[in-house]
Design a protein around this motif. Structure first.
Motif, short mmCIF file in Angstrom:
data_model
loop_
_atom_site.label_atom_id
_atom_site.label_comp_id
_atom_site.label_asym_id
_atom_site.label_seq_id
_atom_site.Cartn_x
_atom_site.Cartn_y
_atom_site.Cartn_z
N GLU A 91 8.03 30.59 13.21
CA GLU A 91 7.70 29.28 12.67
C GLU A 91 6.21 29.15 12.40
OE1 GLU A 91 9.69 26.92 11.73
OE2 GLU A 91 11.55 27.89 12.39
N LEU A 92 5.39 29.71 13.28
CA LEU A 92 3.95 29.58 13.10
C LEU A 92 3.39 30.63 12.13
CD1 LEU A 92 2.74 28.89 16.75
CD2 LEU A 92 3.04 27.26 14.89
N ARG A 93 4.07 31.77 12.04
CA ARG A 93 3.57 32.81 11.15
C ARG A 93 3.57 32.37 9.68
NH1 ARG A 93 7.34 36.30 11.77
NH2 ARG A 93 6.52 37.14 13.74
N THR A 94 4.65 31.68 9.31
CA THR A 94 4.76 31.27 7.90
C THR A 94 3.68 30.28 7.48
OG1 THR A 94 7.14 31.70 7.97
CG2 THR A 94 6.32 30.28 6.20
N PRO A 95 3.51 29.14 8.19
CA PRO A 95 2.45 28.22 7.76
C PRO A 95 1.06 28.82 7.87
CG PRO A 95 3.38 27.52 9.85
CD PRO A 95 4.28 28.59 9.32
N VAL A 96 0.83 29.64 8.90
CA VAL A 96 -0.49 30.27 9.02
C VAL A 96 -0.73 31.22 7.84
CG1 VAL A 96 -1.85 31.90 10.38
CG2 VAL A 96 -0.65 30.03 11.52
N ALA A 97 0.28 31.97 7.47
CA ALA A 97 0.14 32.89 6.33
C ALA A 97 -0.09 32.13 5.03
CB ALA A 97 1.38 33.77 6.22
N ILE A 98 0.62 30.99 4.87
CA ILE A 98 0.45 30.20 3.66
C ILE A 98 -0.97 29.64 3.58
CG2 ILE A 98 1.19 28.09 2.48
CD1 ILE A 98 3.99 28.62 3.54
N MET A 100 2.93 22.38 11.53
CA MET A 100 2.51 22.94 12.81
C MET A 100 2.24 21.84 13.83
SD MET A 100 0.12 26.26 11.96
CE MET A 100 -1.06 25.39 10.94
N LYS A 101 1.67 20.74 13.37
CA LYS A 101 1.43 19.61 14.29
C LYS A 101 2.75 19.06 14.81
CE LYS A 101 -0.54 14.96 14.46
NZ LYS A 101 -1.20 13.89 13.70
N SER A 102 3.71 18.92 13.92
CA SER A 102 5.03 18.44 14.35
C SER A 102 5.67 19.38 15.35
CB SER A 102 5.94 18.27 13.13
OG SER A 102 7.25 17.95 13.53
N LEU A 103 5.56 20.70 15.09
CA LEU A 103 6.12 21.68 16.00
C LEU A 103 5.48 21.60 17.38
CD1 LEU A 103 7.88 24.16 16.56
CD2 LEU A 103 6.06 25.57 15.63
N VAL A 104 4.14 21.52 17.41
CA VAL A 104 3.43 21.43 18.69
C VAL A 104 3.81 20.15 19.43
CG1 VAL A 104 1.16 21.21 19.76
CG2 VAL A 104 1.52 22.87 17.93
N GLN A 105 3.94 19.03 18.70
CA GLN A 105 4.29 17.76 19.33
C GLN A 105 5.68 17.82 19.96
OE1 GLN A 105 2.33 14.92 19.73
NE2 GLN A 105 4.03 14.38 21.07
N GLU A 106 6.63 18.41 19.23
CA GLU A 106 7.99 18.49 19.76
C GLU A 106 8.06 19.44 20.95
OE1 GLU A 106 10.41 19.51 16.45
OE2 GLU A 106 10.65 17.43 15.82
N ILE A 132 -5.25 22.57 -1.23
CA ILE A 132 -5.50 21.57 -0.18
C ILE A 132 -4.22 20.87 0.21
CG2 ILE A 132 -6.66 19.40 0.33
CD1 ILE A 132 -9.03 20.38 -1.32
N GLN A 133 -3.38 20.48 -0.78
CA GLN A 133 -2.13 19.78 -0.48
C GLN A 133 -1.17 20.68 0.31
OE1 GLN A 133 -1.51 16.58 -0.94
NE2 GLN A 133 -3.59 16.35 -1.80
N VAL A 134 -1.06 21.93 -0.13
CA VAL A 134 -0.16 22.84 0.58
C VAL A 134 -0.66 23.09 2.00
CG1 VAL A 134 0.71 25.21 0.64
CG2 VAL A 134 0.64 23.95 -1.52
N SER A 135 -1.96 23.28 2.18
CA SER A 135 -2.51 23.51 3.51
C SER A 135 -2.29 22.32 4.42
CB SER A 135 -4.01 23.84 3.41
OG SER A 135 -4.22 25.01 2.65
N LEU A 136 -2.46 21.11 3.88
CA LEU A 136 -2.22 19.90 4.66
C LEU A 136 -0.75 19.81 5.08
CD1 LEU A 136 -4.43 17.23 2.84
CD2 LEU A 136 -4.79 18.22 5.11
N GLN A 137 0.13 20.14 4.15
CA GLN A 137 1.56 20.08 4.45
C GLN A 137 1.93 21.06 5.56
OE1 GLN A 137 4.06 20.77 1.08
NE2 GLN A 137 5.95 20.51 2.24
N GLU A 138 1.43 22.27 5.49
CA GLU A 138 1.72 23.26 6.52
C GLU A 138 1.07 22.88 7.85
OE1 GLU A 138 3.88 25.62 6.22
OE2 GLU A 138 4.23 24.96 4.15
N THR A 139 -0.10 22.26 7.77
CA THR A 139 -0.75 21.80 9.01
C THR A 139 0.09 20.72 9.68
OG1 THR A 139 -2.93 22.26 8.06
CG2 THR A 139 -2.86 20.82 9.98
#
Length: 550
Positions: free
Chosen positions: A288-295, A328-334, A318-325
């Protein structure tokens, strides 16, 4: 000096020598044999002492009878006793008796005096009025004379050991004057012989009983502790290979070892399940983290090379990076939510919530933010019901279930919320008419990061933690959550919570207030991002609440 110090610090493990140990079977055997021997000894001593007391009393009776017979024989004398008189009265005499052929022969020991004097263990001594020895029935050392004025039998040490000494005055029938003294010494020869024989028998029987108890207890211990060998082998197998399929054979015996066997097998299954979940957790988190980090890395590298001079590429990156961030924030929160849910029993033990109020509130909120859906509330309770659960947790559970129902609805955009109770529990059911879940996936939807269709779930948002959080929360409050589903017809999630009586709810509330007053702090809250976007603003009806799907 160094050599001596190193030798002192050597351990049995370091030297390769196993320390001496006593097996449980031998401990059981020796302790049982020892206990049997002690019990046998105590009981035998009690019986032995009672028996010897009876024998000693019989010996005292014999001494008393001898004294009485001798006194009765000698008190008929009118004058003082002399040696010749006493000898003529007490010495054995032959008494002629006739047979059928009128022939005569002698019969020794013809009276009670002679019979009394004939006992091997007794010595009869007669003294005159002045204490001079007149008669001694045996050639044995004479016990010192003591004047007495009435019959007395005492136990004391004689030259041959412990014995009985009986003394009595001889009084004339006429005038009741003392004409002499009689002394009977019983060395208790028969008594001591019987005592020795009994002691030998007791010792032999005690050793035999201890040996028999040891053999039987060893056999019994071997039989009863037989599962311990299987338990030991299983533990060694699990230590060598945590993923082994070896288990302790289940015994039909309903005892503590049977319970231990079942508990050990359950513990091994649970441990292996945790290991599998941990491995799956690491793999899923990595994926899950590899994909957004790679993007994000790809877009940053593109901007670094040439995209920062192109406004369109810059804006897109910028928009794609914000979306992936945000993902990751949602994943960490859950993940934090799931971790905090493990502390329910410690932090939220005194929480009381009006379930009816929460159900109504969540139902109204979802009707507002999803106007394109039909929400139906079937309330069979129509009254306030209280349960021991933190309000935010109950809201979070209902939001997870309703959000999943919305996400996975297809053509029929309709969600039913059923609210009912029985004598002990309150039950809330959330039903959708969407994709449904197969039997295989139905058993896994509560696992962390599990999603029925990962590709489609990613497009719908979420990380596969929602139902895992809901299950952990509801079970933390001693409730239950179940699922009924059919592929193509939708799913029904049911949660059940114990109902609190008014008295219990009042007591928990007072306890909570006391704790808060003592700590001057409010218990922590598990914050959820299910009903808000990352900007902190309420989502519009067109927005999709972020949560973990099935």
């Amino acid at each position: 000096m160094r050599t001596s110090q190193s030798s002192l610090t050597e351990t049995p493990e370091a030297t390769g020598k196993r320390p001496f140990r006593f097996s449980l079977k031998w401990k059981w055997t020796l302790s049982t044999a020892g206990a049997v021997l002690v019990i046998f000894t105590v009981i035998t001593l009690l019986i032995f002492n009672s028996f010897m007391t009876v024998l000693l009393q019989q010996e005292r009776t014999h001494v008393g009878d001898t004294l009485n017979v001798v006194v009765e024989k000698l008190n008929s004398q009118k004058r003082e006793l002399t040696g010749q008189t006493v000898a003529s009265l007490l010495r054995p005499q032959s008494v002629p008796i006739a047979n059928k052929q009128t022939k005569t022969h002698t019969a020794p020991y013809s009276n009670a005096v002679v019979t009394s004097l004939a006992r091997d263990s007794q010595t009869v001594t007669i003294y005159d009025k002045a204490g001079n020895l007149l008669f001694n029935s045996r050639e044995t050392p004479v016990t010192p004379f003591h004047r007495v004025y009435q019959q007395r039998i005492v136990t004391q040490q004689t030259k041959r050991g412990t014995g009985l000494i009986g003394r009595s005055p001889i009084r004339a029938k006429q005038g009741n004057q003392i004409i002499g003294y009689v002394q009977v010494v019983d060395n208790l020869q028969d008594y001591h012989e019987t005592q020795e024989r009994l002691l030998q028998v007791v010792i032999v029987l005690g050793l035999m009983a201890a040996l028999a108890a040891a053999v039987l207890s060893y056999i019994l211990a071997s039989f009863l502790l037989r599962p311990m060998d299987a338990i030991r082998d299983t533990i060694h197998a699990v230590r060598d290979d945590p993923q082994t399929d070896q288990r302790v054979p289940v015994s039909k015996r309903n005892d503590e070892l049977g319970d231990l066997t079942k508990l050990l097998n359950d513990m091994i299954d649970t441990t292996q399940r945790y290991i599998d979940q941990q491995q799956q957790f690491v793999e899923d988190v990595s994926h899950e983290l590899r994909t957004p980090v790679a993007i994000i890395q790809g877009h940053m590298e593109m901007l670094d090379r040439w995209g920062k001079d192109d406004p369109e590429v810059l804006n897109e990156s910028i928009q794609v990076s914000l979306q992936e961030t945000k993902r990751m924030k949602s994943l960490v929160q859950e993940m934090l939510d799931l971790q905090r849910a493990e502390q329910i029993e410690v932090t939220f033990t005194n929480e009381v919530t009006d379930v009816t109020e929460v159900v109504t509130q969540v139902y109204d909120n979802f009707k507002m933010i999803h106007p394109d859906f039909v929400f139906i509330l079937d309330d069979d309770v129509h009254q306030s019901i209280q349960a021991q659960i933190y309000r935010n947790h109950l809201e979070q559970i209902l939001i997870i279930l309703l959000d999943n129902a919305v996400k996975y609805s297809t053509t029929r955009k309709e969600v039913h919320l059923t609210y009912e109770r029985d004598s002990r529990n309150v039950e809330i059911a959330v039903q959708d008419f969407g994709e449904g879940i197969s039997q295989t996936n139905r058993d896994r939807v509560f696992n962390r990061f599990y999603r029925v269709d990962k590709a489609r779930s990613r497009t719908k948002g979420g990380n596969g933690l929602g139902l895992a959080i809901a299950k952990r929360l509801i079970e933390g409050y001693h409730g239950s959550i179940t699922i009924e589903s059919a592929v193509g017809h939708g799913s029904v999630f049911r949660i059940s919570l114990p109902i609190l009586s008014d008295q219990t709810a009042k007591r928990l509330t007072e306890k909570k207030e006391l704790v808060q007053a003592a700590n001057n702090d409010v218990p922590g809250i598990i914050h959820s991002n299910l009903m808000e976007d990352d900007s902190g603003e309420d989502p519009t009806p067109k927005d999709q609440p972020e949560d973990s799907p099935k």
